[in-house]
Design an enzyme around this catalytic site. Sequence first.
Site, PDB file in Angstrom:
ATOM      1  N   ARG A 264      10.988  31.955  39.774  1.00  0.00           N
ATOM      2  CA  ARG A 264      10.952  31.524  40.878  1.00  0.00           C
ATOM      3  C   ARG A 264      10.261  33.274  42.046  1.00  0.00           C
ATOM      4  NH1 ARG A 264      17.015  29.176  43.122  1.00  0.00           N
ATOM      5  NH2 ARG A 264      16.166  27.710  42.185  1.00  0.00           N
TER       6      ARG A 264
ATOM      7  N   HIS B 225       9.287  22.977  44.672  1.00  0.00           N
ATOM      8  CA  HIS B 225      10.727  23.036  43.556  1.00  0.00           C
ATOM      9  C   HIS B 225      10.236  21.981  42.684  1.00  0.00           C
ATOM     10  CE1 HIS B 225      13.693  24.190  41.740  1.00  0.00           C
ATOM     11  NE2 HIS B 225      14.744  24.324  42.839  1.00  0.00           N
TER      12      HIS B 225
ATOM     13  N   GLN C  75      13.041  20.655  40.138  1.00  0.00           N
ATOM     14  CA  GLN C  75      14.228  20.043  41.492  1.00  0.00           C
ATOM     15  C   GLN C  75      13.062  18.424  41.123  1.00  0.00           C
ATOM     16  OE1 GLN C  75      17.040  21.133  42.504  1.00  0.00           O
ATOM     17  NE2 GLN C  75      17.934  18.942  42.185  1.00  0.00           N
TER      18      GLN C  75
ATOM     19  N   ASP D 122      18.774  18.887  52.776  1.00  0.00           N
ATOM     20  CA  ASP D 122      18.575  20.372  51.961  1.00  0.00           C
ATOM     21  C   ASP D 122      19.206  21.128  53.263  1.00  0.00           C
ATOM     22  OD1 ASP D 122      18.404  22.251  50.240  1.00  0.00           O
ATOM     23  OD2 ASP D 122      16.748  22.283  50.553  1.00  0.00           O
TER      24      ASP D 122
ATOM     25  N   CYS E  45      19.789  19.005  47.061  1.00  0.00           N
ATOM     26  CA  CYS E  45      19.715  20.103  45.620  1.00  0.00           C
ATOM     27  C   CYS E  45      20.858  21.164  45.822  1.00  0.00           C
ATOM     28  CB  CYS E  45      18.047  20.218  45.884  1.00  0.00           C
ATOM     29  SG  CYS E  45      17.755  21.864  47.763  1.00  0.00           S
TER      30      CYS E  45
ATOM     31  N   ARG F 294      19.597  19.143  36.260  1.00  0.00           N
ATOM     32  CA  ARG F 294      18.301  19.624  36.238  1.00  0.00           C
ATOM     33  C   ARG F 294      18.450  20.530  34.518  1.00  0.00           C
ATOM     34  NH1 ARG F 294      17.480  22.816  40.677  1.00  0.00           N
ATOM     35  NH2 ARG F 294      15.651  24.206  38.840  1.00  0.00           N
TER      36      ARG F 294
HETATM   37  N1   CP Z   1      18.740  23.321  43.530  1.00  0.00           N
HETATM   38  C1   CP Z   1      18.542  24.631  42.773  1.00  0.00           C
HETATM   39  O1   CP Z   1      17.648  24.813  42.299  1.00  0.00           O
HETATM   40  O2   CP Z   1      20.054  25.944  43.034  1.00  0.00           O
HETATM   41  P1   CP Z   1      19.668  27.006  42.487  1.00  0.00           P
HETATM   42  O3   CP Z   1      18.679  27.491  43.662  1.00  0.00           O
HETATM   43  O4   CP Z   1      20.633  27.667  42.482  1.00  0.00           O
HETATM   44  O5   CP Z   1      18.989  27.621  41.336  1.00  0.00           O
HETATM   45  N1  NVA Z   2      15.223  25.206  50.204  1.00  0.00           N
HETATM   46  C1  NVA Z   2      15.718  25.573  49.301  1.00  0.00           C
HETATM   47  C2  NVA Z   2      16.488  25.113  48.152  1.00  0.00           C
HETATM   48  C3  NVA Z   2      17.122  25.882  47.074  1.00  0.00           C
HETATM   49  C4  NVA Z   2      17.254  24.919  45.914  1.00  0.00           C
HETATM   50  C5  NVA Z   2      15.599  27.010  49.565  1.00  0.00           C
HETATM   51  O1  NVA Z   2      14.220  26.774  49.579  1.00  0.00           O
HETATM   52  O2  NVA Z   2      16.051  28.086  49.075  1.00  0.00           O
END
Ligand code: CP
Ligand code: NVA
Length: 315
Positions: free
Chosen positions: A111, A138, A141, A234, A274, A302
């Site tokens: 990440r 993502h 997701q 989101d 998400c 997930r």
């Molecule tokens: N939706 C998602 O990826 O959540 P987290 O940021 O908690 O991993």
């Molecule tokens: N758009 C959000 C998604 C988190 C899972 C972010 O990038 O923070």
Amino acid sequence: MGSISGLKGRHLLWLVDYSREEILHIVALGLELKRRYYSGEKEIPLLKGRSIALIFEKPSTRTRVSLEVGIRQLGGHPLYLSWNELQLGRGETIADTSRVLSRYVDAIVARVKKHSTLVELARHSRVPVINGLSDRVHPLQALGDMMTIYEKKGRLEGVKLAFVGDGSDNVLNSLIIAGAKLGLHITVGSPPELRPDPEILSYALRESKETGAKIEFVEDPFEAVAGADIVYTDVWVSMGQETIAEKKKKLLKKYQVNEELMEKADSKALFMHCLPAMRGEEVTDEVIDSPRSIVWDQAENRLHIQKAVLSLIIP
Ligand code: CP
Ligand code: NVA
């Protein structure tokens, strides 16, 4: 649902690199692993003896925990590595980190703040690199979301998904790529200032011509949700966007998913997010806590979809 071989050893940086059949195959395996889990097979040794590095440059609840638990359920060994505890935090290069880690582990999930970091990791890795979220996309997701939509609606093709909110969102970018491949009808309700990554959009529009998918943009959130099967949103401010938080919140003020908006969708419309949700901003308590909300099933999936991805990709 599709079937396919040849996923072993592949990186998963974004879903552009995966065919419709490959995505459907991953979704089908996710559904099967979930069914087997509930019929009592809590452990299936598909990753026996495999170690997987989980590098996080940003916070995570779902992705981190579902990966750690899922890898253990498959008999593998997850290693959570926070960015600043690695020598990366002191200036070791991404390339050198990748060269070294890929001598130890069988896959790297990362990440990252910048998508280019993933590309660099993948370029120097001997093992598959999987995107656990970047500023651009993502994919884990979106794969989980396709599994959830299929599970709830019994189909993907022709499902009307309205995304209301930040049209430049990374999760939306991945939904657009997956939706274009799988024939969804996506309508984005967002301010004109916030539109998807142009490269992703032109890719998705090209792909849609082949698959019958529709990707449309409207400014009015009520128009976006008219007749929708799924209403998706989101956060308004993604991780890393703190300096433009106030500007975005102002732009997105009228894009809250509330009861009034949900009433304009199909009477059987479901609500997806998400997560994490900023309750009171992009969604109200009434909607996220209503029977129409499938966010907890969505979060659970997930776990199962990532087990499918890892077991198909890791050699
Ligand atoms: N939706 C998602 O990826 O959540 P987290 O940021 O908690 O991993
Ligand atoms: N758009 C959000 C998604 C988190 C899972 C972010 O990038 O923070």
